[in-house]
Design a protein around this motif. Structure first.
Motif, PDB file in Angstrom:
ATOM      1  N   GLY A 294      29.835  13.410 -43.526  1.00 21.27           N
ATOM      2  CA  GLY A 294      29.524  13.706 -42.129  1.00 21.27           C
ATOM      3  C   GLY A 294      28.043  13.648 -41.784  1.00 21.27           C
ATOM      4  N   ASN A 295      27.205  13.451 -42.778  1.00 19.54           N
ATOM      5  CA  ASN A 295      25.767  13.334 -42.525  1.00 19.54           C
ATOM      6  C   ASN A 295      25.410  11.918 -42.103  1.00 19.54           C
ATOM      7  OD1 ASN A 295      24.891  16.010 -43.158  1.00 19.54           O
ATOM      8  ND2 ASN A 295      25.249  15.537 -45.316  1.00 19.54           N
ATOM      9  N   GLN A 296      24.279  11.772 -41.464  1.00 21.27           N
ATOM     10  CA  GLN A 296      23.806  10.462 -41.038  1.00 21.27           C
ATOM     11  C   GLN A 296      22.625  10.072 -41.918  1.00 21.27           C
ATOM     12  OE1 GLN A 296      22.837  10.254 -36.909  1.00 21.27           O
ATOM     13  NE2 GLN A 296      22.970   8.034 -36.872  1.00 21.27           N
TER      14      GLN A 296
ATOM     15  N   SER B  56       8.522   3.248 -40.072  1.00 18.15           N
ATOM     16  CA  SER B  56       9.115   4.264 -39.204  1.00 18.15           C
ATOM     17  C   SER B  56      10.448   4.766 -39.730  1.00 18.15           C
ATOM     18  CB  SER B  56       9.314   3.696 -37.804  1.00 18.15           C
ATOM     19  OG  SER B  56       8.068   3.466 -37.213  1.00 18.15           O
ATOM     20  N   LEU B  57      10.744   6.030 -39.414  1.00 17.00           N
ATOM     21  CA  LEU B  57      12.020   6.629 -39.771  1.00 17.00           C
ATOM     22  C   LEU B  57      13.096   6.057 -38.866  1.00 17.00           C
ATOM     23  CD1 LEU B  57      13.101   8.813 -41.732  1.00 17.00           C
ATOM     24  CD2 LEU B  57      13.047  10.365 -39.783  1.00 17.00           C
ATOM     25  N   SER B  58      14.167   5.574 -39.464  1.00 14.67           N
ATOM     26  CA  SER B  58      15.232   4.900 -38.730  1.00 14.67           C
ATOM     27  C   SER B  58      16.579   5.509 -39.096  1.00 14.67           C
ATOM     28  CB  SER B  58      15.225   3.416 -39.121  1.00 14.67           C
ATOM     29  OG  SER B  58      16.332   2.749 -38.582  1.00 14.67           O
ATOM     30  N   SER B  59      17.431   5.724 -38.100  1.00 12.65           N
ATOM     31  CA  SER B  59      18.776   6.231 -38.368  1.00 12.65           C
ATOM     32  C   SER B  59      19.761   5.067 -38.397  1.00 12.65           C
ATOM     33  CB  SER B  59      19.195   7.236 -37.302  1.00 12.65           C
ATOM     34  OG  SER B  59      19.281   6.594 -36.046  1.00 12.65           O
ATOM     35  N   HIS B  60      20.918   5.300 -38.972  1.00 10.66           N
ATOM     36  CA  HIS B  60      21.967   4.281 -39.033  1.00 10.66           C
ATOM     37  C   HIS B  60      23.060   4.627 -38.024  1.00 10.66           C
ATOM     38  CE1 HIS B  60      20.349   2.129 -42.481  1.00 10.66           C
ATOM     39  NE2 HIS B  60      19.983   3.313 -42.938  1.00 10.66           N
ATOM     40  N   ASP B  61      23.834   3.637 -37.630  1.00  5.52           N
ATOM     41  CA  ASP B  61      24.868   3.807 -36.610  1.00  5.52           C
ATOM     42  C   ASP B  61      26.180   4.358 -37.151  1.00  5.52           C
ATOM     43  OD1 ASP B  61      23.151   2.830 -34.679  1.00  5.52           O
ATOM     44  OD2 ASP B  61      23.795   0.759 -34.975  1.00  5.52           O
ATOM     45  N   PHE B  62      26.201   4.769 -38.407  1.00  5.75           N
ATOM     46  CA  PHE B  62      27.438   5.269 -39.003  1.00  5.75           C
ATOM     47  C   PHE B  62      27.172   6.574 -39.740  1.00  5.75           C
ATOM     48  CE2 PHE B  62      25.336   2.388 -41.915  1.00  5.75           C
ATOM     49  CZ  PHE B  62      25.302   3.111 -43.088  1.00  5.75           C
ATOM     50  N   LEU B  63      28.254   7.344 -39.938  1.00  5.07           N
ATOM     51  CA  LEU B  63      28.158   8.592 -40.696  1.00  5.07           C
ATOM     52  C   LEU B  63      28.626   8.366 -42.123  1.00  5.07           C
ATOM     53  CD1 LEU B  63      29.540  11.190 -38.125  1.00  5.07           C
ATOM     54  CD2 LEU B  63      27.162  10.674 -38.663  1.00  5.07           C
ATOM     55  N   LEU B  64      28.057   9.097 -43.049  1.00  3.00           N
ATOM     56  CA  LEU B  64      28.496   9.062 -44.435  1.00  3.00           C
ATOM     57  C   LEU B  64      29.792   9.849 -44.570  1.00  3.00           C
ATOM     58  CD1 LEU B  64      25.020   9.716 -46.087  1.00  3.00           C
ATOM     59  CD2 LEU B  64      26.152   7.515 -45.738  1.00  3.00           C
ATOM     60  N   LYS B  65      30.449   9.744 -45.707  1.00  2.00           N
ATOM     61  CA  LYS B  65      31.724  10.441 -45.921  1.00  2.00           C
ATOM     62  C   LYS B  65      31.624  11.952 -45.738  1.00  2.00           C
ATOM     63  CE  LYS B  65      33.674   6.998 -49.000  1.00  2.00           C
ATOM     64  NZ  LYS B  65      34.163   6.707 -50.342  1.00  2.00           N
TER      65      LYS B  65
ATOM     66  N   MET C 179      16.281  17.598 -38.299  1.00  3.94           N
ATOM     67  CA  MET C 179      15.252  18.122 -39.174  1.00  3.94           C
ATOM     68  C   MET C 179      15.110  17.188 -40.358  1.00  3.94           C
ATOM     69  SD  MET C 179      15.078  21.875 -40.686  1.00  3.94           S
ATOM     70  CE  MET C 179      14.357  22.175 -42.240  1.00  3.94           C
ATOM     71  N   MET C 180      13.883  16.898 -40.753  1.00  2.00           N
ATOM     72  CA  MET C 180      13.627  16.001 -41.852  1.00  2.00           C
ATOM     73  C   MET C 180      12.791  16.717 -42.892  1.00  2.00           C
ATOM     74  SD  MET C 180      11.272  12.658 -41.997  1.00  2.00           S
ATOM     75  CE  MET C 180       9.923  13.709 -41.591  1.00  2.00           C
ATOM     76  N   GLU C 181      13.066  16.429 -44.142  1.00  2.00           N
ATOM     77  CA  GLU C 181      12.280  17.013 -45.213  1.00  2.00           C
ATOM     78  C   GLU C 181      11.950  15.933 -46.214  1.00  2.00           C
ATOM     79  OE1 GLU C 181      12.832  20.146 -48.845  1.00  2.00           O
ATOM     80  OE2 GLU C 181      13.947  20.468 -46.999  1.00  2.00           O
ATOM     81  N   SER C 182      10.720  15.875 -46.617  1.00  2.00           N
ATOM     82  CA  SER C 182      10.281  14.978 -47.674  1.00  2.00           C
ATOM     83  C   SER C 182       9.898  15.850 -48.852  1.00  2.00           C
ATOM     84  CB  SER C 182       9.090  14.145 -47.192  1.00  2.00           C
ATOM     85  OG  SER C 182       8.612  13.346 -48.230  1.00  2.00           O
ATOM     86  N   SER C 183      10.688  15.827 -49.927  1.00  2.00           N
ATOM     87  CA  SER C 183      10.498  16.828 -50.972  1.00  2.00           C
ATOM     88  C   SER C 183      10.125  16.266 -52.330  1.00  2.00           C
ATOM     89  CB  SER C 183      11.759  17.683 -51.103  1.00  2.00           C
ATOM     90  OG  SER C 183      12.845  16.872 -51.418  1.00  2.00           O
ATOM     91  N   HIS C 184      10.153  14.946 -52.515  1.00  2.00           N
ATOM     92  CA  HIS C 184       9.812  14.394 -53.821  1.00  2.00           C
ATOM     93  C   HIS C 184       8.304  14.367 -53.989  1.00  2.00           C
ATOM     94  CE1 HIS C 184       9.913  11.929 -57.390  1.00  2.00           C
ATOM     95  NE2 HIS C 184       9.034  11.144 -56.829  1.00  2.00           N
ATOM     96  N   GLU C 185       7.818  14.952 -55.082  1.00  2.00           N
ATOM     97  CA  GLU C 185       6.378  14.915 -55.334  1.00  2.00           C
ATOM     98  C   GLU C 185       6.117  14.895 -56.822  1.00  2.00           C
ATOM     99  OE1 GLU C 185       2.497  17.701 -54.710  1.00  2.00           O
ATOM    100  OE2 GLU C 185       3.826  17.456 -53.001  1.00  2.00           O
ATOM    101  N   ASN C 186       5.259  14.013 -57.222  1.00  2.00           N
ATOM    102  CA  ASN C 186       4.744  14.005 -58.584  1.00  2.00           C
ATOM    103  C   ASN C 186       3.285  13.556 -58.495  1.00  2.00           C
ATOM    104  OD1 ASN C 186       4.604  11.140 -58.573  1.00  2.00           O
ATOM    105  ND2 ASN C 186       6.745  11.020 -59.191  1.00  2.00           N
ATOM    106  N   LYS C 187       2.630  13.379 -59.621  1.00  2.00           N
ATOM    107  CA  LYS C 187       1.212  13.033 -59.602  1.00  2.00           C
ATOM    108  C   LYS C 187       0.944  11.754 -58.810  1.00  2.00           C
ATOM    109  CE  LYS C 187      -2.653  13.174 -62.779  1.00  2.00           C
ATOM    110  NZ  LYS C 187      -3.050  13.252 -64.169  1.00  2.00           N
TER     111      LYS C 187
END
Length: 84
Positions: free
Chosen positions: A61-63, A50-59, A1-9
């Motif tokens: 556990g998220n990618q 394009s949205l791209s994933s990385h081959d490693f997990l963050l500390k 699931m992806m969310e784009s939440s930053h918004e300003n003028k």
């Protein structure tokens, strides 16, 4: 699931994404139709990156994902799944 939440003028309306069947070249199927289990690319409407994933997990556990390039690389593939 992806969310784009930053918004300003300056960025209002900048969270639109195009779902396309994944392609290893520029021959995208833009028929507007895709099905569950299709391999797709998510392309940002304004930047065309394009949205791209990385081959490693963050500390935690998220990618991490980023938005770059034209979407033909292996890590730009996403699978459509349906959960009931």
């Amino acid at each position: 699931m992806m969310e784009s939440s930053h918004e300003n003028k300056a960025t209002r309306g900048n969270d639109n994404w195009l779902l396309q069947r994944h392609s290893i070249n520029s021959d995208y199927n833009n028929s507007g139709h895709w099905e569950i289990s299709d391999t797709i690319s998510l392309r940002h409407d304004n930047t065309k990156k394009s949205l791209s994933s990385h081959d490693f997990l963050l500390k935690d556990g998220n990618q991490e994902v980023t938005c770059h390039a034209d979407g033909h690389e292996e890590n730009h593939k996403w699978i459509v799944e349906f959960f009931e």
